[in-house]
Design a protein around this motif. Sequence first.
Motif, short mmCIF file in Angstrom:
data_model
loop_
_atom_site.label_atom_id
_atom_site.label_comp_id
_atom_site.label_asym_id
_atom_site.label_seq_id
_atom_site.Cartn_x
_atom_site.Cartn_y
_atom_site.Cartn_z
N TYR A 34 0.83 -1.20 0.00
CA TYR A 34 0.00 0.00 0.00
C TYR A 34 0.87 1.25 0.00
O TYR A 34 0.61 2.21 -0.72
N PHE A 35 1.91 1.24 0.82
CA PHE A 35 2.79 2.40 0.90
C PHE A 35 3.57 2.60 -0.40
O PHE A 35 3.73 3.73 -0.86
N ALA A 36 4.04 1.52 -0.98
CA ALA A 36 4.75 1.61 -2.26
C ALA A 36 3.84 2.14 -3.36
O ALA A 36 4.26 2.96 -4.19
N ASN A 37 2.58 1.71 -3.36
CA ASN A 37 1.62 2.20 -4.35
C ASN A 37 1.38 3.70 -4.19
O ASN A 37 1.30 4.43 -5.18
N LEU A 38 1.26 4.17 -2.95
CA LEU A 38 1.04 5.60 -2.73
C LEU A 38 2.26 6.40 -3.16
O LEU A 38 2.13 7.46 -3.78
N ALA A 39 3.45 5.91 -2.86
CA ALA A 39 4.67 6.60 -3.27
C ALA A 39 4.74 6.69 -4.79
O ALA A 39 5.09 7.74 -5.35
N GLN A 40 4.38 5.62 -5.49
CA GLN A 40 4.38 5.65 -6.95
C GLN A 40 3.29 6.58 -7.48
O GLN A 40 3.51 7.29 -8.46
N LEU A 41 2.14 6.60 -6.82
CA LEU A 41 1.08 7.52 -7.22
C LEU A 41 1.56 8.97 -7.12
O LEU A 41 1.27 9.79 -8.00
N ALA A 42 2.31 9.29 -6.08
CA ALA A 42 2.85 10.64 -5.93
C ALA A 42 3.78 10.98 -7.09
O ALA A 42 3.74 12.08 -7.65
N VAL A 43 4.61 10.03 -7.49
CA VAL A 43 5.51 10.24 -8.63
C VAL A 43 4.69 10.47 -9.90
O VAL A 43 4.97 11.40 -10.67
N ASP A 44 3.68 9.65 -10.11
CA ASP A 44 2.85 9.77 -11.31
C ASP A 44 2.13 11.11 -11.35
O ASP A 44 2.05 11.76 -12.40
N ILE A 45 1.62 11.53 -10.21
CA ILE A 45 0.91 12.82 -10.15
C ILE A 45 1.88 13.96 -10.44
O ILE A 45 1.55 14.88 -11.20
#
Length: 88
Positions: A23-34
């Motif tokens: 979950y944390f890795a997905n959120l970190a990647q989402l931040a990069v994508d955004i």
Amino acid sequence: HLRLRGLMCIPPASTGPGKNLPYFANLAQLAVDIRQKIGDNRADVVYLSMGMSDDYQDAVCAGATHVRLGTALFGPRPPVPANLGRES
């Protein structure tokens, strides 16, 4: 006219070390994508608030800038009385 500053997640209650890391890795990647997709406030998206007392190590490993450590600092919450908030 809102400026995004960061993202926050609260995953399911941790059942053991490493369980919430996805979950944390997905959120970190989402931040990069955004950051890659937004224009004018790209540099402002710097905060990742994720992790609580039971899983903060995993959150920090995934890039958390903020964690919530209430139970680690203050101990468990007292039980809520069964009749609290119910009409009599």
